[in-house]
Write a protein that holds these residues in place. Structure first.
Motif, PDB file in Angstrom:
ATOM      1  N   ALA A 133       0.813  -1.208   0.000  1.00  0.00           N
ATOM      2  CA  ALA A 133       0.000   0.000   0.000  1.00  0.00           C
ATOM      3  C   ALA A 133       0.848   1.259   0.000  1.00  0.00           C
ATOM      4  N   ARG A 134       2.029   1.191   0.632  1.00  0.00           N
ATOM      5  CA  ARG A 134       2.922   2.353   0.652  1.00  0.00           C
ATOM      6  C   ARG A 134       4.093   2.168  -0.320  1.00  0.00           C
ATOM      7  N   LYS A 135       3.834   1.409  -1.390  1.00  0.00           N
ATOM      8  CA  LYS A 135       4.767   1.213  -2.500  1.00  0.00           C
ATOM      9  C   LYS A 135       6.035   0.475  -2.092  1.00  0.00           C
ATOM     10  N   ARG A 136       5.987  -0.221  -0.951  1.00  0.00           N
ATOM     11  CA  ARG A 136       7.069  -1.110  -0.526  1.00  0.00           C
ATOM     12  C   ARG A 136       6.454  -2.246   0.273  1.00  0.00           C
ATOM     13  N   PRO A 137       7.051  -3.431   0.273  1.00  0.00           N
ATOM     14  CA  PRO A 137       6.458  -4.549   1.014  1.00  0.00           C
ATOM     15  C   PRO A 137       6.464  -4.279   2.519  1.00  0.00           C
ATOM     16  N   PRO A 167      -8.645   8.839   2.138  1.00  0.00           N
ATOM     17  CA  PRO A 167      -7.925   9.529   1.061  1.00  0.00           C
ATOM     18  C   PRO A 167      -6.485   9.039   0.955  1.00  0.00           C
ATOM     19  N   GLN A 168      -5.988   8.873  -0.293  1.00  0.00           N
ATOM     20  CA  GLN A 168      -4.664   8.300  -0.505  1.00  0.00           C
ATOM     21  C   GLN A 168      -3.814   9.144  -1.454  1.00  0.00           C
ATOM     22  N   GLY A 169      -4.001  10.458  -1.440  1.00  0.00           N
ATOM     23  CA  GLY A 169      -3.263  11.315  -2.359  1.00  0.00           C
ATOM     24  C   GLY A 169      -1.767  11.296  -2.160  1.00  0.00           C
ATOM     25  N   ALA A 170      -1.286  11.113  -0.922  1.00  0.00           N
ATOM     26  CA  ALA A 170       0.154  11.145  -0.668  1.00  0.00           C
ATOM     27  C   ALA A 170       0.852   9.881  -1.143  1.00  0.00           C
ATOM     28  N   LEU A 171       0.102   8.823  -1.451  1.00  0.00           N
ATOM     29  CA  LEU A 171       0.710   7.560  -1.856  1.00  0.00           C
ATOM     30  C   LEU A 171       0.336   7.144  -3.276  1.00  0.00           C
ATOM     31  N   ALA A 216       8.672   9.330  -2.946  1.00  0.00           N
ATOM     32  CA  ALA A 216       8.387  10.491  -3.792  1.00  0.00           C
ATOM     33  C   ALA A 216       7.954   9.998  -5.164  1.00  0.00           C
ATOM     34  N   GLY A 217       6.918  10.634  -5.716  1.00  0.00           N
ATOM     35  CA  GLY A 217       6.406  10.186  -7.001  1.00  0.00           C
ATOM     36  C   GLY A 217       5.959  11.331  -7.882  1.00  0.00           C
ATOM     37  N   ALA A 218       5.936  11.061  -9.181  1.00  0.00           N
ATOM     38  CA  ALA A 218       5.407  11.981 -10.186  1.00  0.00           C
ATOM     39  C   ALA A 218       4.408  11.220 -11.031  1.00  0.00           C
ATOM     40  N   TYR A 219       3.254  11.815 -11.247  1.00  0.00           N
ATOM     41  CA  TYR A 219       2.150  11.154 -11.919  1.00  0.00           C
ATOM     42  C   TYR A 219       1.620  12.046 -13.032  1.00  0.00           C
ATOM     43  N   GLY A 220       1.286  11.448 -14.157  1.00  0.00           N
ATOM     44  CA  GLY A 220       0.669  12.191 -15.242  1.00  0.00           C
ATOM     45  C   GLY A 220      -0.274  11.310 -16.026  1.00  0.00           C
ATOM     46  N   SER A 221      -1.373  11.887 -16.507  1.00  0.00           N
ATOM     47  CA  SER A 221      -2.315  11.121 -17.320  1.00  0.00           C
ATOM     48  C   SER A 221      -2.916  12.019 -18.390  1.00  0.00           C
ATOM     49  N   LEU A 222      -3.186  11.415 -19.540  1.00  0.00           N
ATOM     50  CA  LEU A 222      -3.880  12.063 -20.652  1.00  0.00           C
ATOM     51  C   LEU A 222      -5.004  11.141 -21.073  1.00  0.00           C
ATOM     52  N   SER A 223      -6.200  11.677 -21.232  1.00  0.00           N
ATOM     53  CA  SER A 223      -7.311  10.828 -21.639  1.00  0.00           C
ATOM     54  C   SER A 223      -8.213  11.565 -22.616  1.00  0.00           C
ATOM     55  N   VAL A 224      -8.785  10.785 -23.496  1.00  0.00           N
ATOM     56  CA  VAL A 224      -9.806  11.262 -24.430  1.00  0.00           C
ATOM     57  C   VAL A 224     -11.029  10.383 -24.227  1.00  0.00           C
ATOM     58  N   GLU A 225     -12.160  11.001 -23.948  1.00  0.00           N
ATOM     59  CA  GLU A 225     -13.390  10.261 -23.699  1.00  0.00           C
ATOM     60  C   GLU A 225     -14.484  10.765 -24.635  1.00  0.00           C
ATOM     61  N   ARG A 226     -15.003   9.881 -25.464  1.00  0.00           N
ATOM     62  CA  ARG A 226     -16.129  10.199 -26.339  1.00  0.00           C
ATOM     63  C   ARG A 226     -17.380   9.534 -25.758  1.00  0.00           C
ATOM     64  N   THR A 227     -18.431  10.319 -25.575  1.00  0.00           N
ATOM     65  CA  THR A 227     -19.644   9.796 -24.953  1.00  0.00           C
ATOM     66  C   THR A 227     -20.863  10.132 -25.814  1.00  0.00           C
ATOM     67  N   PRO A 228     -21.149   9.287 -26.812  1.00  0.00           N
ATOM     68  CA  PRO A 228     -22.356   9.505 -27.618  1.00  0.00           C
ATOM     69  C   PRO A 228     -23.607   9.043 -26.879  1.00  0.00           C
ATOM     70  N   SER A 229     -24.708   9.728 -27.115  1.00  0.00           N
ATOM     71  CA  SER A 229     -25.995   9.315 -26.567  1.00  0.00           C
ATOM     72  C   SER A 229     -27.087   9.732 -27.539  1.00  0.00           C
ATOM     73  N   GLY A 272       4.206  12.595  -2.269  1.00  0.00           N
ATOM     74  CA  GLY A 272       5.252  11.952  -1.486  1.00  0.00           C
ATOM     75  C   GLY A 272       4.910  11.891  -0.014  1.00  0.00           C
ATOM     76  N   GLU A 273       5.740  11.117   0.704  1.00  0.00           N
ATOM     77  CA  GLU A 273       5.538  10.924   2.133  1.00  0.00           C
ATOM     78  C   GLU A 273       6.870  10.600   2.788  1.00  0.00           C
TER      79      GLU A 273
END
Length: 796
Positions: free
Chosen positions: A80-84, A182-186, A408-421, A490-491
């Protein structure tokens, strides 16, 4: 400690063994040398974790009629904390289900695990359409534009944003981990209510292994169900690489009948999928994992009823749904000397479609004589999503055994979402029609009534008449969301005195959203275009202090953590959305928690408990307008106080018990007047009480290495309101979901019987199924009737 490798279960080797080794060796060779002649063996879980276990006792040592003593829960490791780390050493609400328990309790998807994990709940709209909840932190029972409060991870990568849970089958899984709060720091994607993590078995370069399993079941009054799955682990390149292959198929038979369509067992679901994972040992310090995952899930109809008979309904359209998921993931693990590096890149494609019977709202368009002269017999609403998401997460964790450790971590995401209705209507032709055609991805089956007699005629001999050309599209929306997110997190933990430690963490994030939508509608709908951009930034923090009474003794902790969800844009509607509801704002959660956990009585008794108080401001919630179309709003603020507890105990005659319970009591402190003048009691979809019980009895048999297993599981979910509106009476029933399994196993084979819902109860598990008649027609989602099945498994 020098090699930064966690050895779990080392006590299985007993006393008096070799405790030191000098030299430079690969991990496998070092362990082989240390354990030479010892009454134990090892299994390398990953580059930083090794499981030590006792060698099987000789058959002559088994005493028939008395099972060997064993602890309830083995010494489980979580990352859970990125180490065993040991499960009971973490200052947070953490629960784990091992692979053995998943198999013993017949748990093959998220819903099967929920009652075994304290504080975890799911809605019950249907396979591939549900959402996860933790600790009663529910933003509503429906899924829409709001980001999921629970982040689902497959190994090191998130697999959901605002989409429903993809409902991956839990085949060849090492364990399930949940971290509540909440788990933003991990975690870089900043989970608001918690993380649900599926940890798969990794390729093993040292051993050939394979396994297979098959099951068959019959449901009272329904269609049969059957499944099959298998895996194979193939070492390659003289132990420097390995390939692990997984495949599965399951067909869950339906049990509901549609009297209008004259169809039986309409709610069946087929799920097929697989996984291919490759591990490359680049050298003694670096490992590269590559994985491809895919699953196709297709439900032929929804699983709610509308008639007094709890297994029947009367719809004009088969409400089919699909949820197809694919992921490619590459993860690099390695040592830098001063820190360990984990870099994960994943690409997710998720496509899902839903059809609804919208006949109730189609009448709005019937008055337009330009469309039809005879009125409208059927309305069909189709909605879907096509999501493409790229995620990069890089984490550094400290090494060594000093007083200070960090992440310590760095996170990035890019997404494209098409939602037809879209909404299509079928003009009343004045004659009976039963048709099958293709509207979107799912199939469409329609029944219309005779203009005079009011009774549905059977399809004409020779086939079904195609009415695709007769459908008239009266509303259509094409929307595209471009979303980018970046975060630093980070933590750090300081062990400042014997037994004492304190931690502090933070997450800094930036989110950018660009929405473009084109809406075309026939009167009374209004055509329009939407072009909206929004940006959100946030800083969340985490603080904790803990005391552990000895090296592996009881632990007490205090925790403060924060969560944040960015806002968004509404577009769907027959008419333009008023400015106050055109967008929705971010919400924030502040969590205060006190907890204690520990193992007692020679590790036979395990106790864990926590009390929490949450302040949730500007709560986002996905809702439906009276027209049946969805929107997201900020409903107000609430305080949520609650308690959770877990207990487990093992007797020396082979019986073990595990139990968990959650109490959650929300109270609204502010109501958004633009949303409603009054809010009902409780958060939608979240009961005050829930819990689960697992009993496991193991007894050796006097025939070689055979054992008898008897397992019972029961989950309780209390009643809950489904909306914030106090005028609507839609509530779920208090429900007990139970299952009994009996099995004979040997070293390579297992065969058994199971009975689900043995009392054949029919409680309402989710009082919702169709947004166009919700609040007008009573909708009930009954429990699956009594189901009896057999299964056979082998591993070699």
């Amino acid at each position: 400690m020098q090699a930064n490798v966690s050895l779990l279960g080392a006590s299985a080797c007993g006393a008096g063994g070799q405790t030191a080794l000098s030299g430079r060796y690969p991990l496998s060779e070092a362990l082989t040398r240390v354990l030479a002649g010892a009454p134990c063996t090892f299994r390398i879980v990953d580059a930083r974790t090794v499981r030590i276990s006792a060698l099987p006792a000789a058959p002559a040592a088994v005493v028939v009629g008395k099972a060997p003593a064993q602890p309830v829960v083995d010494e489980l490791m979580v990352t859970a904390r990125k180490r065993p780390e040991r499960e009971d050493s973490l200052p947070a609400g953490v629960s784990v289900i091992s692979a053995d328990q998943l198999f013993a309790t017949n748990a093959y998807d998220v819903r099967d695990t929920a009652g075994q994990l304290v504080g975890v709940l799911t809605t019950n709209l249907g396979p591939g359409r549900d959402k996860l909840l933790m600790r009663g932190l529910s933003d509503g029972a429906f899924t829409g534009r709001a980001r999921s409060t629970v982040s689902t991870y497959l190994d090191d990568a998130p697999i959901n944003y605002n989409a429903p849970d993809p409902d991956l089958r839990l085949t060849d899984v090492a364990q399930i981990e949940t971290v509540r709060g909440p788990q933003g720091a991990l975690y870089g994607n900043g989970a608001l209510a918690g993380v649900y993590r599926i940890v798969t078995n990794k390729p093993d370069p040292d051993h050939y292994t394979a396994g297979a399993e098959a099951s068959y079941a019959t449901t009272q009054g329904g269609s049969p169900s059957y499944s099959g799955e298998g895996y194979a682990n193939l070492p390659l390149a003289d132990g420097r690489a390995a390939l692990r292959l997984v495949a599965y198929y399951d067909d869950e038979g339906g049990y509901l009948d549609d009297v209008s369509l004259r169809l039986s067992n309409v709610d069946s679901t087929i799920r097929t999928g697989g996984r291919a994972a490759l591990r490359l040992e680049l050298d003694s310090d670096w490992t590269l994992d590559v994985a491809l995952i895919g699953q196709r899930l297709s439900s032929r109809d929804t699983q709610y009823t509308t008639l007094t008979t709890l297994t029947q309904r009367a719809n004009q359209v088969r409400e089919a749904s699909d949820n197809n998921f694919a992921q490619a993931q590459v993860t690099l693990h390695g040592e830098l000397g001063w820190a360990d590096l984990s870099a994960s890149t994943s690409y997710v494609q998720n496509a899902y479609d839903n059809l609804y019977d919208a006949t109730a709202v189609a009448a709005v368009f019937a008055a337009d004589s330009a469309l039809t002269d005879n009125g409208v017999s059927v309305g069909v609403y189709s909605e879907g999503a096509r999501i493409r998401r790229l995620v990069q997460d890089v984490v550094l964790t400290s090494t060594g055994a000093g007083a200070f450790s960090w992440l310590a971590g760095a996170y990035g995401s890019l997404s494209v979402e098409r939602t037809p209705s879209s909404l299509d209507i079928l003009p009343n032709p004045g004659q009976p029609i039963v048709a099958t055609t293709s509207l979107t991805a799912p199939s469409l089956q329609i029944a219309t009534l005779q203009a005079s007699g009011g009774e549905m005629a059977p399809p004409a001999p020779g086939g079904l008449e195609d009415v695709q050309s007769a459908l008239i599209r009266v509303y259509n929306e094409n929307r595209r969301d471009n979303l980018s997110e970046a975060a630093l997190y980070g933590e750090g933990t300081w062990r400042f005195a014997p037994g004492w430690s304190a931690s502090a963490g933070t997450r800094i994030s930036e989110t950018n959203l660009d929405v473009k939508a084109a809406i075309v509608g026939a009167p009374p709908a209004q055509s329009r275009d939407i072009d909206e951009s929004r940006s959100f930034s946030a800083v969340t923090s985490k603080l904790s202090a803990q005391y552990q009474f000895d090296d592996e003794g009881p632990l007490v902790y205090a925790l403060y953590s924060e969560g944040f969800r960015p806002g968004g844009v509404n577009s769907t509607g027959f008419l333009p959305i008023r400015p106050s509801r055109a967008t929705f704002d971010p919400d924030r959660l502040m969590n205060y928690e006190l907890g204690a956990k520990g193992q007692f009585l020679d590790k036979r008794l395990i106790l864990r408990a926590a009390a929490f108080f949450d302040i949730w401001t500007n709560i986002q919630s996905d809702q439906y307008r009276p027209s049946g179309l969805a929107y997201t709003a900020n409903v107000g603020d609430a305080h949520i106080q609650g308690m959770e507890a877990e207990a487990a105990y093992a007797w020396d005659f082979g019986l073990s018990l595990q139990a968990n319970a959650l109490y959650s009591a929300p109270k609204f402190t502010r109501t958004n007047p633009d949303f409603a003048g009054q809010l009902g009691s409780g958060l939608p979809g979240a009961p005050r009480w829930s819990g689960g019980l697992v009993a496991n009895y193991v007894r050796p048999l006097p025939y070689g290495d055979l054992k008898f297993h008897l397992v019972g599981r029961a989950n309780y979910t209390g009643p809950a309101r489904l909306t914030f509106d106090p005028t609507l009476s839609s509530r779920t029933d208090p429900v007990v979901d139970a299952e009994i399994l009996a099995e004979i196993d040997s070293r390579r084979w297992r065969a058994g019987l199971f009975v689900s819902n043995p009392a054949d109860t029919a409680g309402d598990t989710f009082a919702y199924g169709n947004p166009f008649t919700f609040g007008q027609v009573r909708q009930v989602t009954p429990q699956r009737p009594r189901t009896v099945g057999v299964r056979l498994a082998t591993a070699f």
